[in-house]
Design a protein around this motif. Structure first.
Motif, PDB file in Angstrom:
ATOM      1  N   VAL A  58      64.940  42.289  68.352  1.00 41.11           N
ATOM      2  CA  VAL A  58      65.197  42.573  69.759  1.00 41.11           C
ATOM      3  C   VAL A  58      64.750  44.007  70.022  1.00 41.11           C
ATOM      4  CG1 VAL A  58      66.943  42.807  71.561  1.00 41.11           C
ATOM      5  CG2 VAL A  58      67.126  40.973  69.875  1.00 41.11           C
ATOM      6  N   LYS A  59      63.944  44.194  71.072  1.00 40.29           N
ATOM      7  CA  LYS A  59      63.395  45.512  71.363  1.00 40.29           C
ATOM      8  C   LYS A  59      63.786  45.981  72.757  1.00 40.29           C
ATOM      9  CE  LYS A  59      59.299  44.764  68.440  1.00 40.29           C
ATOM     10  NZ  LYS A  59      57.815  44.735  68.411  1.00 40.29           N
ATOM     11  N   LYS A  60      63.801  47.290  72.920  1.00 43.19           N
ATOM     12  CA  LYS A  60      64.009  47.888  74.234  1.00 43.19           C
ATOM     13  C   LYS A  60      62.650  48.172  74.853  1.00 43.19           C
ATOM     14  CE  LYS A  60      66.991  51.248  74.633  1.00 43.19           C
ATOM     15  NZ  LYS A  60      67.779  52.464  74.306  1.00 43.19           N
TER      16      LYS A  60
ATOM     17  N   ASN B 291      69.602  41.474  64.559  1.00 44.02           N
ATOM     18  CA  ASN B 291      70.181  40.193  64.151  1.00 44.02           C
ATOM     19  C   ASN B 291      70.452  40.141  62.659  1.00 44.02           C
ATOM     20  OD1 ASN B 291      69.724  39.584  66.802  1.00 44.02           O
ATOM     21  ND2 ASN B 291      68.190  37.991  66.428  1.00 44.02           N
ATOM     22  N   SER B 292      69.677  40.886  61.907  1.00 47.16           N
ATOM     23  CA  SER B 292      69.805  40.860  60.448  1.00 47.16           C
ATOM     24  C   SER B 292      71.187  41.309  59.976  1.00 47.16           C
ATOM     25  CB  SER B 292      68.735  41.750  59.810  1.00 47.16           C
ATOM     26  OG  SER B 292      68.830  43.083  60.289  1.00 47.16           O
ATOM     27  N   HIS B 293      71.908  42.052  60.820  1.00 49.61           N
ATOM     28  CA  HIS B 293      73.246  42.494  60.422  1.00 49.61           C
ATOM     29  C   HIS B 293      74.224  41.329  60.390  1.00 49.61           C
ATOM     30  CE1 HIS B 293      72.655  46.762  59.935  1.00 49.61           C
ATOM     31  NE2 HIS B 293      71.996  46.813  61.083  1.00 49.61           N
ATOM     32  N   LEU B 294      73.967  40.301  61.195  1.00 48.92           N
ATOM     33  CA  LEU B 294      74.790  39.100  61.135  1.00 48.92           C
ATOM     34  C   LEU B 294      74.540  38.376  59.811  1.00 48.92           C
ATOM     35  CD1 LEU B 294      76.779  37.999  63.260  1.00 48.92           C
ATOM     36  CD2 LEU B 294      75.031  36.356  63.922  1.00 48.92           C
TER      37      LEU B 294
ATOM     38  N   GLY C 272      75.800  40.612  70.466  1.00 44.36           N
ATOM     39  CA  GLY C 272      75.323  40.312  71.807  1.00 44.36           C
ATOM     40  C   GLY C 272      74.084  41.103  72.174  1.00 44.36           C
ATOM     41  N   HIS C 273      73.206  40.462  72.946  1.00 39.69           N
ATOM     42  CA  HIS C 273      72.009  41.119  73.488  1.00 39.69           C
ATOM     43  C   HIS C 273      71.954  40.931  75.000  1.00 39.69           C
ATOM     44  CE1 HIS C 273      70.734  41.671  69.402  1.00 39.69           C
ATOM     45  NE2 HIS C 273      70.482  40.392  69.185  1.00 39.69           N
TER      46      HIS C 273
END
Length: 330
Positions: free
Chosen positions: A28-30, A77-80, A135-136
Motif C-alpha cells: 500500500v502506497k501513499k 500488510n506483511s506485519h499481519l 486498516g487502509h
C-alpha cells in the motif's frame, strides 16, 4: 475440562501460502493528491498539488482512500503475516486471513493451542482465537485481541479481559515499531490462562436459573443507551406526540425472546433452557450470529465484529450485565 491439542502450530509455508491466496500480498502506497485549478483544462500536468495523499494499491494503483495527511504512516500488510507466524511458533493454528472492502481492511484469525473448552456436559464448547487487524481506509487502526467463539451455535462472541491482548495503535509516528514490540511480547500461554479464567463465568451461567422477567430486565440493561436515545412519534386525534421507545418496541425484542426459548443450540441442549446461559446465548446469537444470513451479510457481520472500536460494544455490554446478574443471584 480442556481437550488435548497438538503443540505444533501451522507451518510457515502454510501461512505464507494462505496469505498469498487470500490476496493480501500487495503493498500500500501513499500518492500525492492533485486538484484542477480555476479555468484549467483537463490537462492534469497543470493541476495544483494538494497537501494530502491517497492510499493506493501498490500493484494496480487502485485508490483505497484519499485525504490522508503527510503524518499518516502506512502499516504494511506483511506485519499481519508476521503476527500469524509468531503466533504459530507458539503453537497457534491459522484459521483464516480475511480481506474486507476490497483490501481496505485486513484481518487474520489464529486458533490458540489447547483452547477447546467444555462449558458443561451437554457438548457446549468454546474456542479461543487471536485476531489481528490492519486498516487502509484512513479510519481503521491496527490492532490485535483475544476472543472466544462458540462454533456450535455459530456465534462470534467477544470476551476480552483487561489482561488479554487488546492492542490498538493509530497510523501515526512509530506505528511499525509499536506493532513489532507487540509481536515480540506475544505470549500465547499467558493469554490462554486469562481465557480459562473467563470459563468460570460461562460455567456459572449454565448453572444459574433465569426467568423471562429477569431476561427482559437484562435486555433493557444491554440496550440502555438505545432506550434512552430513541423516541417514537404517534398521532392522536390529529396531533403528533413524541415519547421514549418502549422495550417491546425495539426491533431486537421479539427475536431475543424467541431465541431465549428456542435459540441456536438449545434444542440440542435442553438443560440450558431457562438458565442464564440461554439468555447469554440469545443475546449473542441476535447480535453476532451469522446463522441464516447471506454470505454477503456474514462478511459484513464478521467485519463489524473484528473492527469494533469498543464504543457501544454490545458484546462487552452483554458480558458486563451477565457478570452483574450472576453476582446478584449468587
Amino acid at each position: 475440562m480442556l481437550t488435548t491439542a497438538t503443540s505444533a502450530g501451522s507451518s510457515p509455508a502454510e501461512i505464507e501460502q494462505a496469505f498469498a491466496d487470500a490476496g493480501l500480498d500487495y503493498e500500500v502506497k501513499k500518492a500525492k493528491n492533485f486538484y484542477p485549478l480555476p479555468n484549467s483544462t483537463d490537462d492534469t500536468s497543470v493541476w495544483g498539488e494538494s497537501r494530502n495523499y491517497s492510499l493506493i494499491h501498490g500493484t494496480t494503483g487502485r485508490e483505497f482512500t484519499h485525504g490522508v495527511t503527510d503524518s499518516y504512516q502506512v502499516m504494511p500488510n506483511s506485519h499481519l503475516l508476521r503476527l500469524a507466524l509468531q503466533a504459530a511458533e507458539q503453537g497457534a493454528h491459522l484459521e483464516k486471513f480475511h480481506l474486507f472492502k476490497g483490501g481496505r481492511r485486513l484481518a487474520v484469525s489464529m486458533l490458540l493451542p489447547e483452547s477447546e473448552m467444555h462449558v458443561n456436559n451437554n457438548g457446549d464448547k468454546l474456542f479461543s482465537r487471536l485476531v489481528g487487524i490492519i486498516g487502509h481506509d484512513k479510519q481503521t487502526p491496527c490492532g490485535a485481541f483475544i476472543c472466544n467463539t462458540r462454533p456450535w451455535c455459530d456465534n462470534t462472541f467477544r470476551t476480552i479481559s483487561n489482561n488479554s491482548i487488546n492492542f490498538r495503535v493509530k497510523h501515526l509516528g512509530n506505528v511499525e515499531e509499536k506493532w513489532t514490540n507487540m509481536i515480540e511480547k506475544l505470549n500465547i500461554q499467558e493469554q490462554l490462562f486469562e481465557g480459562r479464567q473467563e470459563l468460570e463465568l460461562y460455567k456459572a451461567a449454565a448453572e444459574t436459573p433465569m426467568s423471562v422477567e429477569q431476561f427482559q430486565k437484562m435486555i433493557a440493561q444491554v440496550y440502555e443507551q438505545e432506550l434512552k436515545n430513541r423516541s417514537v412519534t404517534e398521532t392522536i386525534n390529529g396531533k403528533e406526540y413524541t415519547r421514549p421507545i418502549e422495550l417491546k418496541e425495539l426491533k431486537y425484542y421479539q427475536p431475543l425472546m424467541q431465541a431465549f426459548h428456542s435459540g441456536l443450540g438449545i434444542e440440542d441442549q435442553p438443560k440450558i433452557q431457562g438458565t442464564a446461559w440461554a439468555g447469554w446465548n440469545a443475546l449473542t446469537q441476535i447480535t453476532t450470529s451469522s446463522h441464516g444470513f447471506t454470505p454477503e451479510n456474514n462478511i459484513r457481520r464478521t467485519e463489524r465484529f473484528m473492527f469494533s472500536d469498543g464504543k457501544n460494544d454490545l458484546s462487552l455490554s452483554i458480558r458486563d450485565q451477565m457478570s452483574k446478574f450472576l453476582m446478584v443471584t449468587a
